[in-house]
Design a protein around this motif. Structure first.
Motif, mmCIF file in Angstrom:
data_model
loop_
_atom_site.group_PDB
_atom_site.id
_atom_site.type_symbol
_atom_site.label_atom_id
_atom_site.label_comp_id
_atom_site.label_asym_id
_atom_site.label_seq_id
_atom_site.Cartn_x
_atom_site.Cartn_y
_atom_site.Cartn_z
ATOM 1 N N THR A 131 0.217 -12.892 -5.576
ATOM 2 C CA THR A 131 0.191 -11.222 -5.501
ATOM 3 C C THR A 131 0.575 -10.595 -4.440
ATOM 4 O O THR A 131 1.740 -9.791 -4.409
ATOM 5 N N ALA A 132 0.493 -11.413 -3.220
ATOM 6 C CA ALA A 132 0.886 -10.732 -1.938
ATOM 7 C C ALA A 132 2.451 -11.033 -1.763
ATOM 8 O O ALA A 132 3.398 -10.142 -1.519
ATOM 9 N N ALA A 133 2.816 -12.166 -2.084
ATOM 10 C CA ALA A 133 4.396 -12.519 -2.278
ATOM 11 C C ALA A 133 5.051 -11.538 -3.318
ATOM 12 O O ALA A 133 6.208 -11.054 -2.946
ATOM 13 N N ALA A 134 4.678 -11.350 -4.439
ATOM 14 C CA ALA A 134 5.202 -10.584 -5.278
ATOM 15 C C ALA A 134 5.372 -9.088 -4.856
ATOM 16 O O ALA A 134 6.392 -8.272 -4.942
ATOM 17 N N THR A 135 4.338 -8.733 -4.164
ATOM 18 C CA THR A 135 4.294 -7.168 -3.622
ATOM 19 C C THR A 135 5.360 -7.170 -2.264
ATOM 20 O O THR A 135 5.991 -6.103 -2.336
ATOM 21 N N VAL A 136 5.347 -8.048 -1.480
ATOM 22 C CA VAL A 136 6.291 -8.012 -0.376
ATOM 23 C C VAL A 136 7.608 -8.256 -0.797
ATOM 24 O O VAL A 136 8.671 -7.483 -0.540
ATOM 25 N N ALA A 137 7.983 -8.916 -1.888
ATOM 26 C CA ALA A 137 9.345 -9.172 -2.451
ATOM 27 C C ALA A 137 9.688 -7.852 -2.972
ATOM 28 O O ALA A 137 10.886 -7.318 -2.732
ATOM 29 N N ALA A 138 8.874 -7.045 -3.672
ATOM 30 C CA ALA A 138 9.228 -5.736 -4.316
ATOM 31 C C ALA A 138 9.417 -4.713 -3.047
ATOM 32 O O ALA A 138 10.367 -3.817 -3.659
ATOM 33 N N VAL A 139 8.546 -4.469 -2.154
ATOM 34 C CA VAL A 139 8.978 -3.569 -1.007
ATOM 35 C C VAL A 139 10.072 -3.885 -0.459
ATOM 36 O O VAL A 139 10.963 -3.224 -0.165
ATOM 37 N N VAL A 140 10.625 -5.342 -0.042
ATOM 38 C CA VAL A 140 11.686 -5.677 0.282
ATOM 39 C C VAL A 140 12.982 -5.067 -0.630
ATOM 40 O O VAL A 140 13.865 -4.546 -0.124
ATOM 41 N N VAL A 141 12.910 -5.203 -1.798
ATOM 42 C CA VAL A 141 13.815 -4.785 -2.624
ATOM 43 C C VAL A 141 13.827 -3.175 -2.703
ATOM 44 O O VAL A 141 15.141 -2.543 -2.704
ATOM 45 N N GLY A 142 12.829 -2.478 -2.860
ATOM 46 C CA GLY A 142 12.769 -1.219 -2.792
ATOM 47 C C GLY A 142 13.409 -0.573 -1.370
ATOM 48 O O GLY A 142 14.099 0.362 -1.568
#
Length: 86
Positions: free
Chosen positions: A28-39
């Motif tokens: 969950t943390a990895a997916a959240t960080v990846a999404a924030v980087v994309v944003g």
């Protein structure tokens, strides 16, 4: 390591496997960080990208970690007999 040897901790009145808990949190943390980087790269709202990543991570965690609970429904003899006579 068998399931009987696995370490469990109590969280909110339920016992969970430490291995599965750490795996779910990491996914969950990895997916959240990846999404924030994309944003951030797209110049849009990082907050909403992070929320979306958390939801995707939660869904992935549900797919990766299976419940280990064995639930059995046992009928009560009193309820099968019907209401008591009046």
């Amino acid at each position: 390591m068998s399931q009987a040897d696995e370490q469990y901790v109590e969280i909110w009145g339920d016992r969970v496997s430490m291995r599965d808990l750490v795996l779910a949190l990491a996914v969950t943390a990895a997916a959240t960080v990846a999404a924030v980087v994309v944003g951030r790269a797209l110049g849009s709202s990082e907050f909403f990208w992070g929320l979306g990543g958390a939801v995707v991570g939660f869904g992935a965690s549900m797919a990766l970690v299976r419940p280990k609970r064995d639930v059995r429904i046992v009928a009560d003899e009193d309820t099968e007999a019907g209401p008591p006579p009046a």
